[in-house]
Design a protein around this motif. Structure first.
Motif, short mmCIF file in Angstrom:
data_model
loop_
_atom_site.label_atom_id
_atom_site.label_comp_id
_atom_site.label_asym_id
_atom_site.label_seq_id
_atom_site.Cartn_x
_atom_site.Cartn_y
_atom_site.Cartn_z
N MET A 62 3.03 -3.33 -10.77
CA MET A 62 2.12 -3.68 -9.91
C MET A 62 1.57 -4.51 -9.77
O MET A 62 0.15 -5.16 -9.81
CB MET A 62 2.86 -3.84 -8.85
CG MET A 62 2.19 -4.30 -7.40
SD MET A 62 3.04 -4.91 -5.64
CE MET A 62 2.34 -6.46 -5.02
N SER A 63 1.00 -2.88 -10.04
CA SER A 63 -1.20 -2.81 -9.96
C SER A 63 -1.54 -3.68 -11.92
O SER A 63 -2.92 -4.44 -10.97
CB SER A 63 -1.09 -1.67 -10.38
OG SER A 63 -2.42 -0.98 -10.53
N LEU A 208 11.09 -8.48 -6.54
CA LEU A 208 9.80 -8.37 -6.99
C LEU A 208 9.28 -7.30 -7.85
O LEU A 208 8.49 -7.04 -8.66
CB LEU A 208 8.90 -7.64 -5.49
CG LEU A 208 9.23 -9.35 -4.80
CD1 LEU A 208 7.61 -9.17 -3.30
CD2 LEU A 208 8.32 -11.13 -5.53
N PRO A 209 10.00 -5.91 -7.67
CA PRO A 209 9.60 -4.86 -8.92
C PRO A 209 10.16 -5.59 -10.11
O PRO A 209 9.29 -5.17 -11.23
CB PRO A 209 10.18 -3.53 -7.52
CG PRO A 209 10.78 -3.94 -6.66
CD PRO A 209 10.32 -5.11 -5.79
N TRP A 210 11.60 -6.31 -9.63
CA TRP A 210 11.95 -6.72 -10.81
C TRP A 210 10.68 -7.95 -11.72
O TRP A 210 11.44 -7.78 -13.10
CB TRP A 210 13.80 -6.72 -11.14
CG TRP A 210 13.79 -5.99 -10.84
CD1 TRP A 210 14.62 -5.75 -9.55
CD2 TRP A 210 14.94 -4.22 -11.60
NE1 TRP A 210 15.01 -4.63 -9.68
CE2 TRP A 210 15.68 -3.86 -10.57
CE3 TRP A 210 15.04 -4.80 -12.86
CZ2 TRP A 210 16.03 -2.89 -11.07
CZ3 TRP A 210 15.30 -3.45 -13.26
CH2 TRP A 210 16.14 -2.67 -12.13
N MET A 276 -6.13 -3.42 -4.19
CA MET A 276 -4.81 -3.44 -3.29
C MET A 276 -3.48 -3.18 -3.76
O MET A 276 -3.00 -3.46 -2.31
CB MET A 276 -5.09 -4.94 -4.19
CG MET A 276 -6.01 -6.47 -3.61
SD MET A 276 -6.53 -8.48 -4.22
CE MET A 276 -4.64 -8.08 -3.71
N ILE A 277 -3.79 -2.21 -4.69
CA ILE A 277 -1.96 -1.59 -4.57
C ILE A 277 -2.01 -0.55 -3.27
O ILE A 277 -1.05 0.17 -2.96
CB ILE A 277 -1.91 -1.01 -5.66
CG1 ILE A 277 -0.73 -0.72 -6.67
CG2 ILE A 277 -3.01 -0.11 -6.52
CD1 ILE A 277 0.66 -1.79 -6.31
N GLY A 361 -0.18 -14.48 -8.00
CA GLY A 361 -0.46 -14.69 -6.90
C GLY A 361 0.64 -14.95 -5.85
O GLY A 361 0.59 -13.78 -4.54
N THR A 362 2.01 -14.33 -6.65
CA THR A 362 3.00 -13.59 -6.03
C THR A 362 2.63 -12.29 -4.87
O THR A 362 2.80 -11.82 -4.02
CB THR A 362 4.48 -13.92 -6.36
OG1 THR A 362 4.39 -15.28 -6.69
CG2 THR A 362 5.83 -13.74 -5.33
N ALA A 363 2.36 -11.41 -6.15
CA ALA A 363 1.92 -10.08 -6.27
C ALA A 363 0.63 -9.71 -5.20
O ALA A 363 0.50 -9.26 -3.99
CB ALA A 363 1.08 -9.32 -6.87
N CYS A 364 -0.28 -10.76 -5.02
CA CYS A 364 -1.46 -10.22 -3.99
C CYS A 364 -0.70 -11.47 -2.59
O CYS A 364 -1.46 -10.19 -1.56
CB CYS A 364 -2.51 -11.63 -4.98
SG CYS A 364 -3.60 -10.77 -6.14
N THR A 365 -0.47 -11.98 -2.97
CA THR A 365 0.07 -12.55 -1.57
C THR A 365 1.25 -11.30 -0.38
O THR A 365 0.76 -10.93 0.37
CB THR A 365 0.97 -13.60 -1.29
OG1 THR A 365 0.58 -14.89 -2.60
CG2 THR A 365 2.10 -14.16 -0.27
N THR A 366 2.08 -10.27 -1.48
CA THR A 366 2.82 -9.49 -1.10
C THR A 366 1.64 -8.20 -0.55
O THR A 366 2.02 -7.75 0.64
CB THR A 366 3.62 -9.21 -2.02
OG1 THR A 366 4.35 -9.82 -2.73
CG2 THR A 366 4.23 -7.18 -1.64
#
Length: 531
Positions: A62-63, A208-210, A276-277, A361-366
């Motif tokens: 994710m990072s 999301l992790p997958w 952010m992580i 964008g999804t990761a940043c949204t999360t």
């Protein structure tokens, strides 16, 4: 340290459905890790509310996705291109990567002591002297939340502009772009991308992790295909190594030295996700070690990945003057088209970057939703009672996510007034996050680094050096990214980053005077957390 198991039945803790999910997690092979992490969180003043579902590799992935180096560098390639050309692109990236490595190491050391979703905001409160901790944490918290939101906005808006540029590798019989997008059309595409990223994050949280794991292999395959193809075909020839590694041709209108510095926005933007992580700490099984290691390792990997991606592009790059004059501000599709010679082949090579843009964008949204939720949990955002709620069915702070999305959409309206709005979004995001990262590092450094003396991720004597480099970079970045990318400045090309920065600063200050000064007490503390 008190290692008792977290009291899930305590007032303000999770409800029955959340308790059932947490009990299920505690029956897994990683139960001891989860219990230990929850116990530490309890000693830091919070009851566990989110499920710890991410492993070491998943948090590292994710990072990586938050940075999404090939995508992030592609959408901002214009800035170093006009800043100084090849030298700015290659060596500017390498230089900033080394600096951000010091930032990541400094933050990782502090995070190993205070691993909460509040991130740098919580850390600043705990590290500051009692007489000023409320105001320092307030400033840091607002900067951290707004930085997360505006960087997420920049990612989604960058994907929009990149998508339009990709379509326009196709031209009509007269050589004109097939999609000369109007301002409202670009805004609508941005709106659609923003809604997609929020929908994926809200409804697909457990997957999301997958998705992050998939992104790693997708990125590797896409980048290898791209660089092999453009170097092998190189329809218009290849540049010399001397041009790639030593040519310095500023075309921004600034003096050469300052032009190079302004061109560093690309590297700063691509690495701005470093901290952010931290907001995911309450969904990680071993946050005191997993998150710091992921932050540092990601910077090292991304530094090499960035060079692997950009050096081949510079080798096949057409004339800088042509690229600098592009109305889209997106030279990468044109570079690839020039090397491949086929619009269809170009699109095929660009698809991996477009998909990565949505995943990023999804990761940043999360991440933005988690830090907004954490700040609201401590009552620092107007209407906190609404924003701090967690959707127990999905294990997602949906309300905080919607607040973040609404702010992004409202700011997106700036595009109707400035064609360089992306510069404002990316610039102000870098500024806010830089301020938020610098504050816990600064108070720790000025306090003699006493609180990190026994950190699980300890830098030792190297920590002083890393802290100094990180703080020096922060002082430079604040004025640097308020500057327009090129001269002369017009009403259409002015950089709105300082306007957005000052505007939000005024709002946060006004809210502190009206409410925070009397009611805001900061995050919860305990004997364990206060030094």
């Amino acid at each position: 340290m008190d290692t008792k198991t977290a009291d899930f039945s305590a007032p303000g803790g999770p409800d029955d459905s959340s308790l059932h999910r947490r009990k299920s997690a505690l029956e897994s092979p990683s139960a001891d890790e989860i219990q230990s992490a929850d116990a530490l969180l309890s000693t830091l003043g919070y009851q566990p509310e989110l499920v710890r579902s991410r492993s070491t590799f998943q948090v590292a992935f994710m990072s990586f996705v938050l940075a999404s180096i090939p995508y992030g560098l592609a959408t901002t390639f214009y800035y170093p291109l006009v800043g100084g050309g090849p030298t700015n692109i290659i060596w500017g990236w390498f230089m900033v990567s080394l600096i951000i490595l010091c930032v990541a190491a400094s933050l990782g050391e502090i995070t190993s002591v205070y691993p909460t979703a509040g991130g740098v905001y919580y850390q600043t409160f705990m590290l500051s002297p009692p007489w000023c901790r409320r105001i320092t944490s307030w400033i840091c918290g607002w900067a951290y939340v707004l930085g997360n939101i505006t960087i997420t906005l920049a990612v989604n808006f960058g994907t929009t502009l990149f998508f339009v540029a990709c379509i326009n590798v196709f031209t009509d019989e007269n050589g004109n772009e097939i999609f000369p997008a109007e301002t409202y059309q670009i805004f609508l595409i941005f709106l659609l991308i923003t809604l997609i990223c929020n929908a994926i994050s809200a409804f697909g949280n457990k997957w999301l992790p997958w998705l992050d794991t998939f992104a790693i292999f997708w990125t590797l395959a896409g980048v290898l295909a791209l660089i092999i193809t453009i170097l092998a075909i190189a329809k218009n020839g290849r540049r010399s190594a001397s041009f790639v590694f030593t040519s310095f041709t500023p075309s921004s209108g600034w003096t050469p030295g300052w032009s190079f510095m302004v061109g560093l926005l690309q590297a700063a933007y691509a690495t701005s996700s470093t901290g952010m992580i931290i907001s995911m700490c309450e969904e990680v099984r071993q946050p005191s070690t997993q998150v710091p290691k992921a932050m540092v390792a990601t910077i090292v990997i991304n530094a090499f990945a960035g060079l692997l991606f950009m050096i081949p592009l510079v080798f096949v790059m057409p004339d800088i003057e042509i690229l600098a004059a592009l109305a889209s501000g997106q030279p990468v599709p044109v570079i690839i088209l020039s090397a491949v010679g086929s619009p269809g082949g170009t699109i095929a090579l660009l698809v991996p970057l477009l998909v990565l843009g949505i995943i990023c964008g999804t990761a940043c949204t999360t991440a933005a939703s988690r830090c907004t939720w954490a700040f609201a949990r401590d009552g620092a955002i107007p209407g906190s009672q609404l924003w701090k709620r967690v959707d127990e069915k999905r294990d997602v702070p949906v309300n905080a996510m919607m607040l973040s999305m609404i702010v992004q959409i409202v700011l997106g309206v700036i595009y109707f007034g400035s064609v360089t709005a992306f510069n404002a979004f990316s610039g102000v995001g870098v500024i806010f996050l830089t301020v938020s990262y610098a504050m816990p590092i600064a108070v720790s450094f000025l306090g003699g680094r006493k609180q990190v003396a026994d950190a699980k991720f300890r830098l030792g004597k190297l920590g002083v050096f890393c802290n100094i480099v990180a703080l020096s970079w922060s002082l430079l970045a604040l004025p640097l990214f308020c500057m327009p990318s090129y001269l002369p400045v017009t009403a259409e090309t002015v950089n709105y980053a300082p306007v957005v920065f000052v505007g939000f600063t005024v709002i946060s200050a006004a809210w502190y005077v009206a409410w925070g000064h009397t009611h805001y007490a900061g995050p919860p503390t305990s004997e364990r957390a206060v030094f």
